[in-house]
Design a protein around this motif. Sequence first.
Motif, PDB file in Angstrom:
ATOM      1  N   THR A  93       0.844  -1.194   0.000  1.00 29.66           N
ATOM      2  CA  THR A  93       0.000   0.000   0.000  1.00 29.66           C
ATOM      3  C   THR A  93       0.879   1.243   0.000  1.00 29.66           C
ATOM      4  OG1 THR A  93      -0.089   0.176   2.404  1.00 29.66           O
ATOM      5  CG2 THR A  93      -1.734  -1.254   1.341  1.00 29.66           C
ATOM      6  N   ALA A  94       0.286   2.378  -0.336  1.00 30.59           N
ATOM      7  CA  ALA A  94       1.039   3.630  -0.376  1.00 30.59           C
ATOM      8  C   ALA A  94       1.633   3.947   0.998  1.00 30.59           C
ATOM      9  CB  ALA A  94       0.132   4.768  -0.835  1.00 30.59           C
ATOM     10  N   ALA A  95       0.878   3.678   2.042  1.00 27.95           N
ATOM     11  CA  ALA A  95       1.358   3.958   3.394  1.00 27.95           C
ATOM     12  C   ALA A  95       2.531   3.057   3.754  1.00 27.95           C
ATOM     13  CB  ALA A  95       0.214   3.776   4.402  1.00 27.95           C
ATOM     14  N   GLN A  96       2.433   1.780   3.367  1.00 28.12           N
ATOM     15  CA  GLN A  96       3.521   0.852   3.647  1.00 28.12           C
ATOM     16  C   GLN A  96       4.789   1.232   2.893  1.00 28.12           C
ATOM     17  OE1 GLN A  96       1.444  -2.734   2.482  1.00 28.12           O
ATOM     18  NE2 GLN A  96       1.272  -3.439   4.620  1.00 28.12           N
ATOM     19  N   ARG A  97       4.630   1.628   1.635  1.00 27.56           N
ATOM     20  CA  ARG A  97       5.790   2.042   0.843  1.00 27.56           C
ATOM     21  C   ARG A  97       6.439   3.286   1.424  1.00 27.56           C
ATOM     22  NH1 ARG A  97       2.440   0.839  -3.621  1.00 27.56           N
ATOM     23  NH2 ARG A  97       2.124   3.068  -4.009  1.00 27.56           N
ATOM     24  N   ALA A  98       5.611   4.238   1.856  1.00 21.99           N
ATOM     25  CA  ALA A  98       6.141   5.477   2.427  1.00 21.99           C
ATOM     26  C   ALA A  98       6.929   5.193   3.701  1.00 21.99           C
ATOM     27  CB  ALA A  98       5.004   6.452   2.713  1.00 21.99           C
ATOM     28  N   ALA A  99       6.383   4.288   4.539  1.00 27.15           N
ATOM     29  CA  ALA A  99       7.070   3.937   5.784  1.00 27.15           C
ATOM     30  C   ALA A  99       8.382   3.239   5.492  1.00 27.15           C
ATOM     31  CB  ALA A  99       6.166   3.034   6.624  1.00 27.15           C
ATOM     32  N   TYR A 100       8.375   2.381   4.489  1.00 24.31           N
ATOM     33  CA  TYR A 100       9.585   1.666   4.121  1.00 24.31           C
ATOM     34  C   TYR A 100      10.660   2.641   3.620  1.00 24.31           C
ATOM     35  CZ  TYR A 100      12.721  -1.186   1.304  1.00 24.31           C
ATOM     36  OH  TYR A 100      13.829  -1.751   0.746  1.00 24.31           O
ATOM     37  N   GLN A 101      10.261   3.571   2.758  1.00 20.63           N
ATOM     38  CA  GLN A 101      11.225   4.531   2.222  1.00 20.63           C
ATOM     39  C   GLN A 101      11.800   5.417   3.308  1.00 20.63           C
ATOM     40  OE1 GLN A 101      12.560   4.603  -0.686  1.00 20.63           O
ATOM     41  NE2 GLN A 101      11.296   2.952  -1.507  1.00 20.63           N
ATOM     42  N   ARG A 102      10.989   5.791   4.280  1.00 24.62           N
ATOM     43  CA  ARG A 102      11.504   6.609   5.388  1.00 24.62           C
ATOM     44  C   ARG A 102      12.527   5.833   6.201  1.00 24.62           C
ATOM     45  NH1 ARG A 102       6.051   8.247   5.813  1.00 24.62           N
ATOM     46  NH2 ARG A 102       5.705   6.737   7.497  1.00 24.62           N
ATOM     47  N   GLN A 103      12.334   4.519   6.280  1.00 24.30           N
ATOM     48  CA  GLN A 103      13.243   3.696   7.070  1.00 24.30           C
ATOM     49  C   GLN A 103      14.582   3.497   6.376  1.00 24.30           C
ATOM     50  OE1 GLN A 103      11.927  -0.307   7.696  1.00 24.30           O
ATOM     51  NE2 GLN A 103      13.755  -0.907   8.818  1.00 24.30           N
ATOM     52  N   VAL A 104      14.518   3.177   5.084  1.00 20.31           N
ATOM     53  CA  VAL A 104      15.751   2.797   4.398  1.00 20.31           C
ATOM     54  C   VAL A 104      16.439   3.957   3.687  1.00 20.31           C
ATOM     55  CG1 VAL A 104      14.896   0.465   4.053  1.00 20.31           C
ATOM     56  CG2 VAL A 104      14.574   2.166   2.240  1.00 20.31           C
ATOM     57  N   ASN A 105      15.749   5.045   3.478  1.00 22.40           N
ATOM     58  CA  ASN A 105      16.352   6.162   2.746  1.00 22.40           C
ATOM     59  C   ASN A 105      15.998   7.483   3.424  1.00 22.40           C
ATOM     60  OD1 ASN A 105      17.833   7.370   0.724  1.00 22.40           O
ATOM     61  ND2 ASN A 105      16.078   7.562  -0.650  1.00 22.40           N
ATOM     62  N   PRO A 106      16.557   7.715   4.609  1.00 21.82           N
ATOM     63  CA  PRO A 106      16.203   8.906   5.396  1.00 21.82           C
ATOM     64  C   PRO A 106      16.893  10.164   4.871  1.00 21.82           C
ATOM     65  CG  PRO A 106      17.891   7.651   6.530  1.00 21.82           C
ATOM     66  CD  PRO A 106      17.544   6.876   5.293  1.00 21.82           C
ATOM     67  N   THR A 107      16.504  10.613   3.680  1.00 13.14           N
ATOM     68  CA  THR A 107      17.127  11.792   3.089  1.00 13.14           C
ATOM     69  C   THR A 107      16.647  13.062   3.777  1.00 13.14           C
ATOM     70  OG1 THR A 107      15.372  11.910   1.428  1.00 13.14           O
ATOM     71  CG2 THR A 107      17.352  10.681   0.850  1.00 13.14           C
ATOM     72  N   ASN A 131      18.314   8.239  -6.552  1.00 13.97           N
ATOM     73  CA  ASN A 131      19.110   9.376  -6.983  1.00 13.97           C
ATOM     74  C   ASN A 131      20.182   9.714  -5.959  1.00 13.97           C
ATOM     75  OD1 ASN A 131      17.412   9.684  -9.242  1.00 13.97           O
ATOM     76  ND2 ASN A 131      16.004  10.986  -8.101  1.00 13.97           N
ATOM     77  N   VAL A 132      21.166  10.482  -6.398  1.00 15.94           N
ATOM     78  CA  VAL A 132      22.166  11.008  -5.472  1.00 15.94           C
ATOM     79  C   VAL A 132      21.427  11.792  -4.394  1.00 15.94           C
ATOM     80  CG1 VAL A 132      24.139  12.554  -5.227  1.00 15.94           C
ATOM     81  CG2 VAL A 132      23.905  11.143  -7.281  1.00 15.94           C
ATOM     82  N   SER A 133      21.777  11.549  -3.134  1.00  9.35           N
ATOM     83  CA  SER A 133      21.023  12.170  -2.044  1.00  9.35           C
ATOM     84  C   SER A 133      21.921  12.484  -0.859  1.00  9.35           C
ATOM     85  CB  SER A 133      19.878  11.247  -1.602  1.00  9.35           C
ATOM     86  OG  SER A 133      20.387   9.970  -1.244  1.00  9.35           O
ATOM     87  N   VAL A 134      21.392  13.319   0.033  1.00 11.61           N
ATOM     88  CA  VAL A 134      22.059  13.636   1.292  1.00 11.61           C
ATOM     89  C   VAL A 134      21.426  12.777   2.374  1.00 11.61           C
ATOM     90  CG1 VAL A 134      22.553  15.415   3.007  1.00 11.61           C
ATOM     91  CG2 VAL A 134      22.577  15.992   0.574  1.00 11.61           C
ATOM     92  N   VAL A 135      22.242  11.993   3.060  1.00 11.59           N
ATOM     93  CA  VAL A 135      21.753  11.072   4.081  1.00 11.59           C
ATOM     94  C   VAL A 135      22.615  11.209   5.332  1.00 11.59           C
ATOM     95  CG1 VAL A 135      20.890   9.432   2.369  1.00 11.59           C
ATOM     96  CG2 VAL A 135      23.214   9.196   3.248  1.00 11.59           C
ATOM     97  N   PRO A 136      22.110  10.738   6.471  1.00 11.50           N
ATOM     98  CA  PRO A 136      22.923  10.779   7.692  1.00 11.50           C
ATOM     99  C   PRO A 136      24.186   9.934   7.539  1.00 11.50           C
ATOM    100  CG  PRO A 136      20.612  10.419   8.219  1.00 11.50           C
ATOM    101  CD  PRO A 136      20.736  10.266   6.739  1.00 11.50           C
ATOM    102  N   ALA A 137      25.300  10.428   8.047  1.00 12.10           N
ATOM    103  CA  ALA A 137      26.541   9.651   8.053  1.00 12.10           C
ATOM    104  C   ALA A 137      26.403   8.525   9.066  1.00 12.10           C
ATOM    105  CB  ALA A 137      27.724  10.548   8.408  1.00 12.10           C
ATOM    106  N   VAL A 138      26.650   7.292   8.619  1.00 10.71           N
ATOM    107  CA  VAL A 138      26.453   6.104   9.448  1.00 10.71           C
ATOM    108  C   VAL A 138      27.803   5.500   9.802  1.00 10.71           C
ATOM    109  CG1 VAL A 138      25.362   3.840   9.577  1.00 10.71           C
ATOM    110  CG2 VAL A 138      24.265   5.676   8.284  1.00 10.71           C
ATOM    111  N   GLN A 139      28.003   5.251  11.100  1.00 13.87           N
ATOM    112  CA  GLN A 139      29.266   4.651  11.534  1.00 13.87           C
ATOM    113  C   GLN A 139      29.172   3.136  11.620  1.00 13.87           C
ATOM    114  OE1 GLN A 139      30.795   6.052  15.280  1.00 13.87           O
ATOM    115  NE2 GLN A 139      32.801   5.101  14.973  1.00 13.87           N
TER     116      GLN A 139
END
Length: 331
Positions: free
Chosen positions: A182-196, A311-319
Amino acid sequence: MALGAATLLTPSFAAATPEVPGRAPSVADVQRELGQLALQNTQLVEQFDKAQIDVQTKRVAAAKAGLAAEKADLAFQSARQQLGAAAAAMYEGGSFSATGALLSSNSGSSYLDQLQTLSMISSHTAQIVRGLTAAQKTADAARAKAKTLLKAAKDKRDALAAKRTQVDRQLNKYRTLLDSLTAAQRAAYQRQVNPTVSSSRLDQLRANVPPANSKAAAQAVRFALKQVGKPYVYGAAGPGSYDCSGLTMAAWASAGVSLPHSAADQYNYGHHVSFSQLEPGDLLFYYSPIGHVTIYIGDGLMVSAPQDGENVSVVPAVQGNGYVGSTRLTG
């Protein structure tokens, strides 16, 4: 090199609920499979980029060997013509020949001296020809070897490309599964894996680039930020698309610093710094063997060329989650 925030989170996917036969895949199932495939893809693309470098190196070696062989061949032909002319002169009775020496000499010692001179000239010419012949053989052998190595490098690259295509097919399969959510599930997934970061935050970063340790580093960061939004394409180094090492290579090239198109190779440039010492322009590396590189821009953020479909994006630096280390370059 493929890798984004999704791949950085791969270890968490391993704990997802295992698939149950007969049950439709859950979001966790899809996350786990997509993360595992993305990690495989990252290593394959890194190998592909290194194979491309190998092909270019071997092509240059083949060209140099070919030029050396041509030069040696021309020199050999010239020396052979000179030797032929000298031999003809010796036996046609000219003054500079054995017959000419006999006719023009006024004593036995003079004749012997001239014969000795002719013998020395002939021996010297023959020696030159022998040396040039050996050089030609060496050049031909080098050219043959270079061609063999070039073919091997191309075969390796083609084999990796074929394997990469197989992984792409599997990635597309799981992207299709994601599209079934669903759209809501996809949005939640994208926020989790691609926190731009938000577009407003990106505008702030572009307008006020965090201070860097050098003008070159500041330029590399400015360049990287300008590429945000451009698509990831493996093997690409701009200007319209990038993979991860293609982006960092182009960013630092804009500051006059040359880097290879390989994350693993870039790790050996500059000097290493700890995560706590990161400054804008530093490069962060992930996975063993290394398969991804990003560029730190300050404020705990980095620019990343993630993976296919993103796409090229700005994401949190992960250690954590595969972080290997960081390097600092100087312009």
